[in-house]
Design a protein around this motif. Sequence first.
Motif, mmCIF file in Angstrom:
data_model
loop_
_atom_site.group_PDB
_atom_site.id
_atom_site.type_symbol
_atom_site.label_atom_id
_atom_site.label_comp_id
_atom_site.label_asym_id
_atom_site.label_seq_id
_atom_site.Cartn_x
_atom_site.Cartn_y
_atom_site.Cartn_z
ATOM 1 N N VAL A 1 7.804 -43.757 5.405
ATOM 2 C CA VAL A 1 8.001 -44.983 4.641
ATOM 3 C C VAL A 1 6.666 -45.653 4.354
ATOM 4 O O VAL A 1 6.407 -46.111 3.259
ATOM 5 N N ILE A 2 5.782 -45.704 5.349
ATOM 6 C CA ILE A 2 4.470 -46.305 5.124
ATOM 7 C C ILE A 2 3.696 -45.511 4.084
ATOM 8 O O ILE A 2 3.059 -46.099 3.205
ATOM 9 N N ASP A 3 3.777 -44.190 4.112
ATOM 10 C CA ASP A 3 3.127 -43.366 3.098
ATOM 11 C C ASP A 3 3.680 -43.690 1.710
ATOM 12 O O ASP A 3 2.937 -43.805 0.747
ATOM 13 N N PHE A 4 4.998 -43.860 1.616
ATOM 14 C CA PHE A 4 5.616 -44.187 0.339
ATOM 15 C C PHE A 4 5.186 -45.570 -0.144
ATOM 16 O O PHE A 4 4.874 -45.785 -1.304
ATOM 17 N N PHE A 5 5.111 -46.525 0.777
ATOM 18 C CA PHE A 5 4.723 -47.899 0.467
ATOM 19 C C PHE A 5 3.317 -47.938 -0.125
ATOM 20 O O PHE A 5 3.030 -48.704 -1.032
ATOM 21 N N VAL B 1 11.607 -52.629 7.834
ATOM 22 C CA VAL B 1 10.866 -53.457 6.882
ATOM 23 C C VAL B 1 9.401 -53.055 6.964
ATOM 24 O O VAL B 1 8.820 -53.052 8.042
ATOM 25 N N VAL B 2 8.831 -52.688 5.830
ATOM 26 C CA VAL B 2 7.407 -52.383 5.752
ATOM 27 C C VAL B 2 6.781 -53.545 5.004
ATOM 28 O O VAL B 2 7.219 -53.895 3.916
ATOM 29 N N TYR B 3 5.768 -54.167 5.615
ATOM 30 C CA TYR B 3 5.170 -55.335 4.970
ATOM 31 C C TYR B 3 3.650 -55.273 5.002
ATOM 32 O O TYR B 3 3.043 -54.668 5.875
ATOM 33 N N CYS B 4 3.057 -55.902 4.008
ATOM 34 C CA CYS B 4 1.606 -55.999 3.897
ATOM 35 C C CYS B 4 1.144 -57.155 4.776
ATOM 36 O O CYS B 4 1.639 -58.271 4.650
ATOM 37 N N LYS B 5 0.201 -56.885 5.666
ATOM 38 C CA LYS B 5 -0.309 -57.930 6.550
ATOM 39 C C LYS B 5 -1.187 -58.937 5.814
ATOM 40 O O LYS B 5 -1.407 -60.032 6.299
ATOM 41 N N ASN B 6 -1.669 -58.565 4.640
ATOM 42 C CA ASN B 6 -2.545 -59.461 3.883
ATOM 43 C C ASN B 6 -1.748 -60.493 3.075
ATOM 44 O O ASN B 6 -1.967 -61.686 3.211
ATOM 45 N N CYS B 7 -0.812 -60.037 2.240
ATOM 46 C CA CYS B 7 -0.104 -60.968 1.349
ATOM 47 C C CYS B 7 1.358 -61.198 1.726
ATOM 48 O O CYS B 7 1.994 -62.102 1.192
ATOM 49 N N GLY B 8 1.924 -60.358 2.605
ATOM 50 C CA GLY B 8 3.304 -60.546 3.028
ATOM 51 C C GLY B 8 4.337 -59.809 2.202
ATOM 52 O O GLY B 8 5.531 -59.860 2.504
ATOM 53 N N TYR B 9 3.929 -59.111 1.141
ATOM 54 C CA TYR B 9 4.884 -58.341 0.339
ATOM 55 C C TYR B 9 5.612 -57.355 1.245
ATOM 56 O O TYR B 9 5.011 -56.737 2.124
ATOM 57 N N CYS B 10 6.940 -57.215 1.052
ATOM 58 C CA CYS B 10 7.693 -56.301 1.914
ATOM 59 C C CYS B 10 8.732 -55.523 1.128
ATOM 60 O O CYS B 10 9.159 -55.929 0.057
ATOM 61 N N GLU B 11 9.118 -54.392 1.695
ATOM 62 C CA GLU B 11 10.187 -53.553 1.174
ATOM 63 C C GLU B 11 11.095 -53.179 2.331
ATOM 64 O O GLU B 11 10.636 -52.983 3.455
ATOM 65 N N PHE B 12 12.399 -53.082 2.051
ATOM 66 C CA PHE B 12 13.397 -52.736 3.062
ATOM 67 C C PHE B 12 13.861 -51.308 2.840
ATOM 68 O O PHE B 12 14.090 -50.892 1.706
ATOM 69 N N TYR B 13 14.015 -50.550 3.936
ATOM 70 C CA TYR B 13 14.496 -49.170 3.889
ATOM 71 C C TYR B 13 15.615 -49.003 4.891
ATOM 72 O O TYR B 13 15.542 -49.514 6.011
ATOM 73 N N ASN B 14 16.635 -48.254 4.498
ATOM 74 C CA ASN B 14 17.745 -47.960 5.390
ATOM 75 C C ASN B 14 17.206 -47.162 6.574
ATOM 76 O O ASN B 14 16.632 -46.097 6.400
ATOM 77 N N LYS B 15 17.361 -47.688 7.771
ATOM 78 C CA LYS B 15 16.770 -47.059 8.958
ATOM 79 C C LYS B 15 17.291 -45.649 9.192
ATOM 80 O O LYS B 15 16.549 -44.776 9.606
ATOM 81 N N GLU B 16 18.551 -45.412 8.913
ATOM 82 C CA GLU B 16 19.117 -44.096 9.165
ATOM 83 C C GLU B 16 18.591 -43.040 8.195
ATOM 84 O O GLU B 16 18.664 -41.863 8.464
ATOM 85 N N ALA B 17 18.018 -43.466 7.078
ATOM 86 C CA ALA B 17 17.585 -42.508 6.057
ATOM 87 C C ALA B 17 16.082 -42.318 5.995
ATOM 88 O O ALA B 17 15.598 -41.624 5.128
#
Length: 68
Positions: free
Chosen positions: A61-65, A39-55
């Motif tokens: 992922v942070i660069d993509f976020f 799970v990559v999440y924004c510390k400011n507003c809490g928005y998050c995205e889920f990514y399959n850990k194996e992939a």
Amino acid sequence: MATKGCIKCGSTDAATKEISTTGTGLSKLFDVQNNKFLVVYCKNCGYCEFYNKEASLASNVIDFFFGG
């Protein structure tokens, strides 16, 4: 031109967490947590995205976020 930062608030302060979840059928019945996500999440507003850990890898992922 792509902007960098959270797509909701523009902040560049993010973090990651790992979670495990059950699937369906027998894994749900026996509470076997065999699905792993990053799970990559924004510390400011809490928005998050889920990514399959194996992939994925955390740094990619942070660069993509952030649109990098």
